[in-house]
Design a protein around this motif. Structure first.
Motif, PDB file in Angstrom:
ATOM      1  N   MET A   1       0.846  -1.197   0.000  1.00 59.35           N
ATOM      2  CA  MET A   1       0.000   0.000   0.000  1.00 59.35           C
ATOM      3  C   MET A   1       0.876   1.239   0.000  1.00 59.35           C
ATOM      4  SD  MET A   1      -1.551   2.556   2.165  1.00 59.35           S
ATOM      5  CE  MET A   1      -0.684   2.018   3.593  1.00 59.35           C
ATOM      6  N   THR A   2       1.838   1.266   0.957  1.00 59.23           N
ATOM      7  CA  THR A   2       2.703   2.434   1.090  1.00 59.23           C
ATOM      8  C   THR A   2       3.466   2.676  -0.203  1.00 59.23           C
ATOM      9  OG1 THR A   2       3.023   1.565   3.277  1.00 59.23           O
ATOM     10  CG2 THR A   2       4.234   3.540   2.752  1.00 59.23           C
ATOM     11  N   VAL A  34      -7.132   6.910   3.417  1.00 54.52           N
ATOM     12  CA  VAL A  34      -6.282   5.752   3.146  1.00 54.52           C
ATOM     13  C   VAL A  34      -6.323   4.795   4.327  1.00 54.52           C
ATOM     14  CG1 VAL A  34      -3.932   4.979   2.677  1.00 54.52           C
ATOM     15  CG2 VAL A  34      -4.787   7.056   1.605  1.00 54.52           C
ATOM     16  N   THR A  35      -6.238   5.363   5.551  1.00 60.06           N
ATOM     17  CA  THR A  35      -6.258   4.532   6.753  1.00 60.06           C
ATOM     18  C   THR A  35      -7.579   3.771   6.852  1.00 60.06           C
ATOM     19  OG1 THR A  35      -4.916   6.231   7.782  1.00 60.06           O
ATOM     20  CG2 THR A  35      -5.843   4.565   9.229  1.00 60.06           C
ATOM     21  N   TRP A  37      -9.635   2.920   4.440  1.00 59.86           N
ATOM     22  CA  TRP A  37      -9.654   1.886   3.397  1.00 59.86           C
ATOM     23  C   TRP A  37      -8.784   0.704   3.803  1.00 59.86           C
ATOM     24  CZ3 TRP A  37      -6.474  -0.813   0.163  1.00 59.86           C
ATOM     25  CH2 TRP A  37      -7.047  -1.370  -0.989  1.00 59.86           C
ATOM     26  N   TRP A  38      -7.582   1.008   4.278  1.00 60.24           N
ATOM     27  CA  TRP A  38      -6.603  -0.025   4.611  1.00 60.24           C
ATOM     28  C   TRP A  38      -7.054  -0.857   5.810  1.00 60.24           C
ATOM     29  CZ3 TRP A  38      -3.309  -2.994   2.611  1.00 60.24           C
ATOM     30  CH2 TRP A  38      -2.239  -3.543   3.305  1.00 60.24           C
ATOM     31  N   VAL A  39      -7.559  -0.196   6.860  1.00 56.87           N
ATOM     32  CA  VAL A  39      -7.993  -0.928   8.050  1.00 56.87           C
ATOM     33  C   VAL A  39      -9.196  -1.814   7.718  1.00 56.87           C
ATOM     34  CG1 VAL A  39      -8.919  -0.718  10.399  1.00 56.87           C
ATOM     35  CG2 VAL A  39      -7.068   0.777   9.663  1.00 56.87           C
ATOM     36  N   ARG A  41      -9.754  -3.296   4.883  1.00 59.91           N
ATOM     37  CA  ARG A  41      -9.232  -4.483   4.184  1.00 59.91           C
ATOM     38  C   ARG A  41      -8.506  -5.421   5.144  1.00 59.91           C
ATOM     39  NH1 ARG A  41     -11.989  -1.011   1.462  1.00 59.91           N
ATOM     40  NH2 ARG A  41     -12.514  -1.824  -0.596  1.00 59.91           N
ATOM     41  N   LEU A  42      -7.680  -4.853   6.044  1.00 62.32           N
ATOM     42  CA  LEU A  42      -6.946  -5.683   6.999  1.00 62.32           C
ATOM     43  C   LEU A  42      -7.901  -6.481   7.870  1.00 62.32           C
ATOM     44  CD1 LEU A  42      -3.956  -3.621   8.463  1.00 62.32           C
ATOM     45  CD2 LEU A  42      -3.880  -5.600   6.956  1.00 62.32           C
TER      46      LEU A  42
ATOM     47  N   ASP B 107      -9.459  -5.917  -5.158  1.00 63.66           N
ATOM     48  CA  ASP B 107      -8.481  -4.974  -4.609  1.00 63.66           C
ATOM     49  C   ASP B 107      -7.071  -5.339  -5.050  1.00 63.66           C
ATOM     50  OD1 ASP B 107     -10.432  -3.540  -3.351  1.00 63.66           O
ATOM     51  OD2 ASP B 107     -10.261  -4.616  -1.456  1.00 63.66           O
TER      52      ASP B 107
END
Lengths: 140, 143
Positions: A1-2, A34-35, A37-39, A41-42, B107
């Motif tokens: 991601m980063t 972004v956070t 979205w990312w959290v 997915r995680l 994704d």
């Protein structure tokens, strides 16, 4: 991601005036998102095995009495996995409900109020589940 | 009309009769497709699961309170309404889980070809039905 986020900012930097700090942070104009979205997915990835484990565990506990449920949770592995499931699912749930509220509640004030109420209820439910699970896990 | 944007929503037919223009995404003129229907169902199943956490919390809190409180919650779950909720919860969980895996694949950039997302969509529907029924057969055999 980063990597991909930085990669995109990197290509943009040739055309768009942005400070190096802004590029390194990679947050964009909204400063968040972004956070979220990312959290989401995680927690989704974590919930795949956890949900399957939970279904099997619930089938195992069908019709069980309170002492059997307590004995099941006294096993550290079950307690840890249940706590992981609670944390991941309530986090995933409040992120998902947040998007739905942001999509359909248009009035800014009503939207803020709805979001706060939803987050408060989610927190109360999550804490209740965690305390109950811990009490059972440490019961004799 | 309490919003300036609504002025754009008003039009006139050729005979001069005022009409309200349809609001995007024009659900009333689109034929439902597997892609759009599953997308909507993903949200609904997510909301159903959020409501279902109430049952999970009630179950845990009752178990941590007393055997009598736990027996009351077990009694509710074993009632016809409880069974219906539990069945709906099982189906919603499997659907959201399987369609969620489909979303995670997207994704990662996989499955964007038309035949691929049509096939994966129907696979989610079939797998949800099979797993829900299978879980209940196992559950009823144990119960």
């Amino acid at each position: 991601m980063t990597e991909s986020a930085l990669g995109q900012s990197g290509t943009h930097s040739r055309r768009v005036m942005r400070s190096s700090l802004a590029l390194a942070r990679g947050l964009g104009a909204a400063h968040s998102g972004v956070t979220h979205w990312w959290v989401q997915r995680l927690t989704a990835v974590a919930l795949v095995p956890l949900s399957l484990w939970f279904i099997v565990a619930m089938l195992h506990l069908l019709g069980a009495g309170q002492p059997e449920v307590a004995r099941w949770l006294q096993h550290p592995i079950n307690a840890v996995l249940l706590l992981c499931l609670i944390l991941a699912s309530f986090q995933h749930m409040q992120l998902g409900l947040q998007v739905i509220i942001e999509d359909y509640v248009h009035n800014k004030l009503t939207q803020l109020a709805t979001l706060l109420v939803m987050k408060a209820i989610t927190l109360l439910l999550a804490l209740s589940a965690i305390i109950a699970a811990l009490k059972l896990a440490f019961s004799q | 009309m309490d919003d300036i944007r609504e002025a754009l929503m008003l039009g006139r037919q050729s005979d001069g009769k005022p009409v309200r223009r349809p609001l995007s995404p024009h659900l009333q003129v689109y034929r439902p497709q597997i892609t759009s229907v599953l997308s909507i169902m993903h949200r609904f199943s997510g909301m159903a699961l959020a409501a279902g956490t109430l049952l999970l919390v009630a179950w845990l809190v009752a178990a941590a309170s007393s055997p009598a409180a736990f027996a009351r919650v077990q009694g509710f779950i074993a009632s016809p309404i409880g069974w219906l909720l539990l069945f709906g919860w099982t189906a919603a969980l499997y659907f959201h889980l399987l369609n969620g895996i489909r979303h995670l694949a997207w994704d990662l950039g996989c499955g964007f070809e038309k035949p691929e997302y049509h096939r994966s969509g129907w696979m989610v529907v079939i797998a949800t039905a099979v797993l829900t029924v299978l879980t209940w057969i196992v559950g009823l055999a144990i119960w």
